[in-house]
Design a protein around this motif. Structure first.
Motif, PDB file in Angstrom:
ATOM      1  N   ASP A   1     -54.563 -34.953  -6.319  1.00  0.00           N
ATOM      2  CA  ASP A   1     -54.813 -34.110  -5.138  1.00  0.00           C
ATOM      3  C   ASP A   1     -53.659 -33.136  -4.890  1.00  0.00           C
ATOM      4  OD1 ASP A   1     -56.463 -33.571  -2.712  1.00  0.00           O
ATOM      5  OD2 ASP A   1     -54.582 -34.169  -1.739  1.00  0.00           O
ATOM      6  N   GLU A   2     -52.427 -33.621  -5.013  1.00  0.00           N
ATOM      7  CA  GLU A   2     -51.270 -32.741  -4.799  1.00  0.00           C
ATOM      8  C   GLU A   2     -51.216 -31.634  -5.849  1.00  0.00           C
ATOM      9  OE1 GLU A   2     -47.811 -35.129  -4.738  1.00  0.00           O
ATOM     10  OE2 GLU A   2     -48.300 -36.104  -2.828  1.00  0.00           O
ATOM     11  N   GLU A   3     -51.500 -32.011  -7.083  1.00  0.00           N
ATOM     12  CA  GLU A   3     -51.469 -31.013  -8.176  1.00  0.00           C
ATOM     13  C   GLU A   3     -52.537 -29.945  -7.968  1.00  0.00           C
ATOM     14  OE1 GLU A   3     -51.882 -30.831 -13.042  1.00  0.00           O
ATOM     15  OE2 GLU A   3     -51.740 -32.767 -12.033  1.00  0.00           O
ATOM     16  N   MET A   4     -53.725 -30.405  -7.546  1.00  0.00           N
ATOM     17  CA  MET A   4     -54.808 -29.467  -7.330  1.00  0.00           C
ATOM     18  C   MET A   4     -54.525 -28.544  -6.142  1.00  0.00           C
ATOM     19  SD  MET A   4     -57.527 -28.419  -8.641  1.00  0.00           S
ATOM     20  CE  MET A   4     -57.917 -29.772  -9.748  1.00  0.00           C
ATOM     21  N   GLN A   5     -53.906 -29.093  -5.086  1.00  0.00           N
ATOM     22  CA  GLN A   5     -53.541 -28.279  -3.929  1.00  0.00           C
ATOM     23  C   GLN A   5     -52.552 -27.185  -4.310  1.00  0.00           C
ATOM     24  OE1 GLN A   5     -54.762 -28.216  -0.895  1.00  0.00           O
ATOM     25  NE2 GLN A   5     -56.249 -29.848  -1.381  1.00  0.00           N
ATOM     26  N   ALA A   6     -51.636 -27.528  -5.210  1.00  0.00           N
ATOM     27  CA  ALA A   6     -50.658 -26.527  -5.674  1.00  0.00           C
ATOM     28  C   ALA A   6     -51.360 -25.413  -6.437  1.00  0.00           C
ATOM     29  CB  ALA A   6     -49.601 -27.189  -6.558  1.00  0.00           C
ATOM     30  N   VAL A   7     -52.349 -25.809  -7.260  1.00  0.00           N
ATOM     31  CA  VAL A   7     -53.109 -24.799  -8.010  1.00  0.00           C
ATOM     32  C   VAL A   7     -53.880 -23.892  -7.059  1.00  0.00           C
ATOM     33  CG1 VAL A   7     -55.005 -24.457  -9.641  1.00  0.00           C
ATOM     34  CG2 VAL A   7     -53.279 -26.217 -10.076  1.00  0.00           C
ATOM     35  N   ILE A   8     -54.458 -24.482  -6.025  1.00  0.00           N
ATOM     36  CA  ILE A   8     -55.229 -23.700  -5.055  1.00  0.00           C
ATOM     37  C   ILE A   8     -54.333 -22.700  -4.331  1.00  0.00           C
ATOM     38  CG2 ILE A   8     -56.508 -23.845  -2.882  1.00  0.00           C
ATOM     39  CD1 ILE A   8     -57.601 -26.547  -3.876  1.00  0.00           C
ATOM     40  N   LYS A   9     -53.155 -23.189  -3.899  1.00  0.00           N
ATOM     41  CA  LYS A   9     -52.232 -22.294  -3.191  1.00  0.00           C
ATOM     42  C   LYS A   9     -51.781 -21.137  -4.073  1.00  0.00           C
ATOM     43  CE  LYS A   9     -50.430 -25.662   0.095  1.00  0.00           C
ATOM     44  NZ  LYS A   9     -49.232 -26.380   0.556  1.00  0.00           N
TER      45      LYS A   9
ATOM     46  N   SER B   1     -62.355 -30.495  -3.542  1.00  0.00           N
ATOM     47  CA  SER B   1     -62.423 -31.446  -2.424  1.00  0.00           C
ATOM     48  C   SER B   1     -63.268 -32.671  -2.768  1.00  0.00           C
ATOM     49  CB  SER B   1     -62.977 -30.755  -1.189  1.00  0.00           C
ATOM     50  OG  SER B   1     -64.282 -30.320  -1.456  1.00  0.00           O
ATOM     51  N   THR B   2     -64.221 -32.544  -3.722  1.00  0.00           N
ATOM     52  CA  THR B   2     -65.115 -33.651  -4.085  1.00  0.00           C
ATOM     53  C   THR B   2     -64.611 -34.447  -5.263  1.00  0.00           C
ATOM     54  OG1 THR B   2     -66.391 -32.155  -5.461  1.00  0.00           O
ATOM     55  CG2 THR B   2     -67.098 -32.403  -3.183  1.00  0.00           C
ATOM     56  N   SER B   3     -63.548 -33.955  -5.921  1.00  0.00           N
ATOM     57  CA  SER B   3     -63.122 -34.631  -7.148  1.00  0.00           C
ATOM     58  C   SER B   3     -61.674 -35.083  -7.107  1.00  0.00           C
ATOM     59  CB  SER B   3     -63.345 -33.704  -8.341  1.00  0.00           C
ATOM     60  OG  SER B   3     -62.586 -32.530  -8.179  1.00  0.00           O
ATOM     61  N   THR B   4     -61.125 -35.226  -5.953  1.00  0.00           N
ATOM     62  CA  THR B   4     -59.712 -35.655  -5.846  1.00  0.00           C
ATOM     63  C   THR B   4     -59.669 -37.068  -5.285  1.00  0.00           C
ATOM     64  OG1 THR B   4     -59.592 -34.611  -3.700  1.00  0.00           O
ATOM     65  CG2 THR B   4     -58.827 -33.323  -5.564  1.00  0.00           C
ATOM     66  N   ASP B   5     -59.569 -38.085  -6.173  1.00  0.00           N
ATOM     67  CA  ASP B   5     -59.591 -39.472  -5.725  1.00  0.00           C
ATOM     68  C   ASP B   5     -58.196 -40.065  -5.558  1.00  0.00           C
ATOM     69  OD1 ASP B   5     -62.318 -39.471  -5.634  1.00  0.00           O
ATOM     70  OD2 ASP B   5     -62.500 -40.102  -7.734  1.00  0.00           O
ATOM     71  N   ASP B   6     -57.287 -39.657  -6.369  1.00  0.00           N
ATOM     72  CA  ASP B   6     -55.952 -40.219  -6.172  1.00  0.00           C
ATOM     73  C   ASP B   6     -55.001 -39.155  -5.674  1.00  0.00           C
ATOM     74  OD1 ASP B   6     -54.689 -38.892  -8.465  1.00  0.00           O
ATOM     75  OD2 ASP B   6     -55.847 -40.294  -9.700  1.00  0.00           O
ATOM     76  N   ASP B   7     -53.865 -39.603  -5.120  1.00  0.00           N
ATOM     77  CA  ASP B   7     -52.914 -38.719  -4.435  1.00  0.00           C
ATOM     78  C   ASP B   7     -52.254 -37.735  -5.383  1.00  0.00           C
ATOM     79  OD1 ASP B   7     -53.503 -39.989  -2.145  1.00  0.00           O
ATOM     80  OD2 ASP B   7     -51.784 -41.375  -2.224  1.00  0.00           O
ATOM     81  N   GLU B   8     -51.943 -38.210  -6.595  1.00  0.00           N
ATOM     82  CA  GLU B   8     -51.226 -37.328  -7.533  1.00  0.00           C
ATOM     83  C   GLU B   8     -52.069 -36.141  -7.930  1.00  0.00           C
ATOM     84  OE1 GLU B   8     -49.349 -38.561 -11.275  1.00  0.00           O
ATOM     85  OE2 GLU B   8     -48.401 -40.110 -10.078  1.00  0.00           O
TER      86      GLU B   8
END
Length: 277
Positions: A42-50, A33-40
């Protein structure tokens, strides 16, 4: 008590694993949540989290299933104590049984049966001579047996030893009067034949059947057929009166006939009750 303690330990371990996986998932969320500055990114990281969340839930579910299976297996143990009522060709009685293995494949059994029957004017032919037989016939045994269920089902193989209680002690008279010339001789005046048969005290036993002496549920039924090896029985043959001269010959015939009857068959049916849970 041991089974309950095992259940508590296993369920506790599952709870700790779930907490640890959830904590790891939360850390991943916080760090991203503290290291996602751009949209791309952020989406990739959200997929990893899920994906990590899905794996964590799957691992927790699998762990729970395994734990419950272990608990179920421990509580469904087929070890236990049982009693039964026995009806057999060697008498009536009962047994006390114990299942030594959790699988229920090996069951030890202490069994006793007994039957005392009195013959009264039982008609039987010795050669061409009709006789009336009177006297007690005793059947029974006290044995220690082992039932082996090789396939884990109701089929069993049985072996063991028994102390034999069988004993036959009878006296026989002519059924009808006999005639010698013009003289009619009553059966009591002709004489009697006394016969006593007793097998060896200790007899090995083998058999097979279906059913458990310690059933899976509270009540069960079992059937068994087998044979005792009784060897050559102890024979006593005594004749009195006019039959005395034939005693030696008839005793020899009787002994020869008994030599062929070294095996005593047994059929039994029992109703079994499991005493333990």
């Amino acid at each position: 008590m041991k089974k309950k303690l095992l259940q508590i330990l296993i369920l506790g371990a599952v709870f700790l694993v779930n907490n640890q996986l959830q904590a790891q998932t939360k850390n991943v969320k916080d760090s991203t949540s503290t290291s996602t500055d751009d949209d791309e990114d952020d989406e990739e990281m959200q997929a990893v989290i899920k994906e990590k969340e899905r794996l964590a839930k799957q691992m927790a579910t699998d762990s729970t299933k395994k734990a419950l299976k272990i608990v179920s297996n421990s509580t469904n143990s087929k070890k236990g104590l049982g009693i039964g009522l026995v009806s057999s060709t060697n008498g009536l009685g009962g047994h006390l049984s114990y299942s030594f293995l959790p699988s229920g494949k090996l069951i030890g059994r202490l069994e006793g049966t007994y039957l005392n029957y009195n013959l009264k004017d039982f008609s039987y032919k010795f050669g061409k001579t009709s006789m009336l037989i009177n006297g007690p016939l005793k059947f029974g045994s006290v044995g220690l047996y082992a039932d082996w269920h090789p396939f884990g089902n109701s089929f069993k193989l049985t072996g063991g030893f028994a102390y034999m209680l069988n004993n036959i002690s009878t006296i026989a008279y002519l059924k009808d009067s006999t005639k010698q010339g013009d003289i009619i001789i009553a059966p009591e005046e002709v004489g009697s034949i006394i016969i006593e048969l007793k097998p060896n005290a200790i007899a090995p036993y083998i058999g097979l059947g279906f059913g458990r002496a310690v059933p899976k549920h509270r009540v069960g039924v079992s059937f068994e057929m087998g044979v005792f090896y009784i060897g050559e029985p102890d024979v006593k043959f005594v004749t009195t009166g006019m039959l005395t001269p034939t005693g030696v010959t008839e005793e020899k015939k009787l002994r020869e006939g008994m030599n062929e009857l070294k095996w005593l068959p047994k059929l039994s049916l029992s109703i079994n009750i499991k005493l333990t849970k």
